[in-house]
Design a protein around this motif. Sequence first.
Motif, PDB file in Angstrom:
ATOM      1  N   GLN A 170      50.343  29.624  59.322  1.00 35.13           N
ATOM      2  CA  GLN A 170      49.662  30.506  58.425  1.00 35.13           C
ATOM      3  C   GLN A 170      48.185  30.310  58.555  1.00 35.13           C
ATOM      4  O   GLN A 170      47.467  29.392  57.711  1.00 35.13           O
ATOM      5  N   THR A 171      47.484  30.770  59.415  1.00 35.40           N
ATOM      6  CA  THR A 171      46.043  30.624  59.543  1.00 35.40           C
ATOM      7  C   THR A 171      45.240  31.695  59.162  1.00 35.40           C
ATOM      8  O   THR A 171      45.843  32.735  59.064  1.00 35.40           O
ATOM      9  N   ALA A 172      43.858  31.759  59.313  1.00 37.18           N
ATOM     10  CA  ALA A 172      43.198  32.888  59.006  1.00 37.18           C
ATOM     11  C   ALA A 172      43.409  33.621  57.618  1.00 37.18           C
ATOM     12  O   ALA A 172      43.191  34.847  57.618  1.00 37.18           O
ATOM     13  N   TRP A 173      43.385  32.965  56.729  1.00 39.70           N
ATOM     14  CA  TRP A 173      43.536  33.447  55.214  1.00 39.70           C
ATOM     15  C   TRP A 173      42.495  34.221  54.871  1.00 39.70           C
ATOM     16  O   TRP A 173      41.321  33.614  54.944  1.00 39.70           O
ATOM     17  N   GLY A 174      42.707  35.512  54.453  1.00 36.82           N
ATOM     18  CA  GLY A 174      41.435  36.049  53.906  1.00 36.82           C
ATOM     19  C   GLY A 174      41.007  35.670  52.542  1.00 36.82           C
ATOM     20  O   GLY A 174      41.898  35.213  51.860  1.00 36.82           O
ATOM     21  N   ASP A 185      44.618  24.325  57.240  1.00 30.42           N
ATOM     22  CA  ASP A 185      43.892  24.914  58.654  1.00 30.42           C
ATOM     23  C   ASP A 185      42.874  24.025  58.909  1.00 30.42           C
ATOM     24  O   ASP A 185      41.667  24.492  59.221  1.00 30.42           O
ATOM     25  N   PHE A 197      38.290  28.129  54.235  1.00 31.32           N
ATOM     26  CA  PHE A 197      39.122  28.519  54.746  1.00 31.32           C
ATOM     27  C   PHE A 197      40.208  27.278  55.404  1.00 31.32           C
ATOM     28  O   PHE A 197      41.361  27.246  55.457  1.00 31.32           O
ATOM     29  N   SER A 198      39.509  26.018  55.526  1.00 25.16           N
ATOM     30  CA  SER A 198      40.338  25.222  56.207  1.00 25.16           C
ATOM     31  C   SER A 198      41.225  24.275  55.164  1.00 25.16           C
ATOM     32  O   SER A 198      42.061  23.503  55.878  1.00 25.16           O
ATOM     33  N   LYS A 242      48.655  25.694  55.780  1.00 21.77           N
ATOM     34  CA  LYS A 242      49.229  26.231  57.230  1.00 21.77           C
ATOM     35  C   LYS A 242      50.531  26.086  57.453  1.00 21.77           C
ATOM     36  O   LYS A 242      51.260  27.030  57.766  1.00 21.77           O
ATOM     37  N   GLU A 246      43.028  37.211  50.033  1.00 27.06           N
ATOM     38  CA  GLU A 246      44.340  37.575  50.436  1.00 27.06           C
ATOM     39  C   GLU A 246      45.706  37.025  49.815  1.00 27.06           C
ATOM     40  O   GLU A 246      45.894  36.010  49.623  1.00 27.06           O
TER      41      GLU A 246
END
Length: 261
Positions: free
Chosen positions: A248-252, A133, A221-222, A226, A255
């Motif tokens: 698959q972006t914006a992983w918490g 990401d 996060f990056s 993804k 999560e």
Amino acid sequence: MEGTLAALSGLSGGMAVTRKLEAAIAAASAVSGTLGIRRGFAGALPASSALQGNLRAGGFAGDMASSAALAGGLSVKRAVAGAVDSLSTFSGAPTITRRFAGAVAGVSAMAGDLSIETPVGYRYLRVRVTANDGANQSRITELYWAETAGGPSVATGGLASGSTELLGATNAFDGNTSSTSWLSANVAPPHWLQYDLGTGNSAAPVELRMVARQGNGFTVFSQAPKDFTIEGSNDGAAWDVLRSVTGQTAWGVGEERTFSL
């Protein structure tokens, strides 16, 4: 769908069940269209004397008995756990993409071949990351390879390794989602994270569960994967792609995401 489909003597069109069919289909004597069950079929399919179309299911956990004239193909994407019995005139070619755990008995005249497209199990399991990401490095906090949905991971007692690593591959299989993770070297993808079950061992996973960011929020996060492929091998050299995953972006933080195979 929770009811029973009984005595379907003349269903000329196709039947589509988007999620899951848990009922039994009895005496479906003339179903001309395709019976398509997108998620899974947990019921039984007995005495389907003339199912003219295809039976397609994400998974099939029931028994198929006395299907005297299944004119179309049987296509089960993931797994057949039940028994297939007395398919006396199976005109199509049954295809099971992942594995077949049941029994095949009394198949007196199967015109097509019973085809299991991939091996029953794999010794080597890996995730091959092709894009993150935003960062060069790939980081995975935890991987769970399971042979049943929501079941325990089979990645125990073996050997973990990574294509490159600043933080060791074993961190992704230690059950710790808060403070340890595998981290690749600071080079552009692809990177891979692999688990070897060991000589004489194999597994046929039906899902992969992944935690990309540590629960303590340390992981940026990056670095979260993804785009990646989920793969299996029996020699560590030739790999079967079980699934390709993109976007698959914006992983918490902490999560867990599940990817069905």
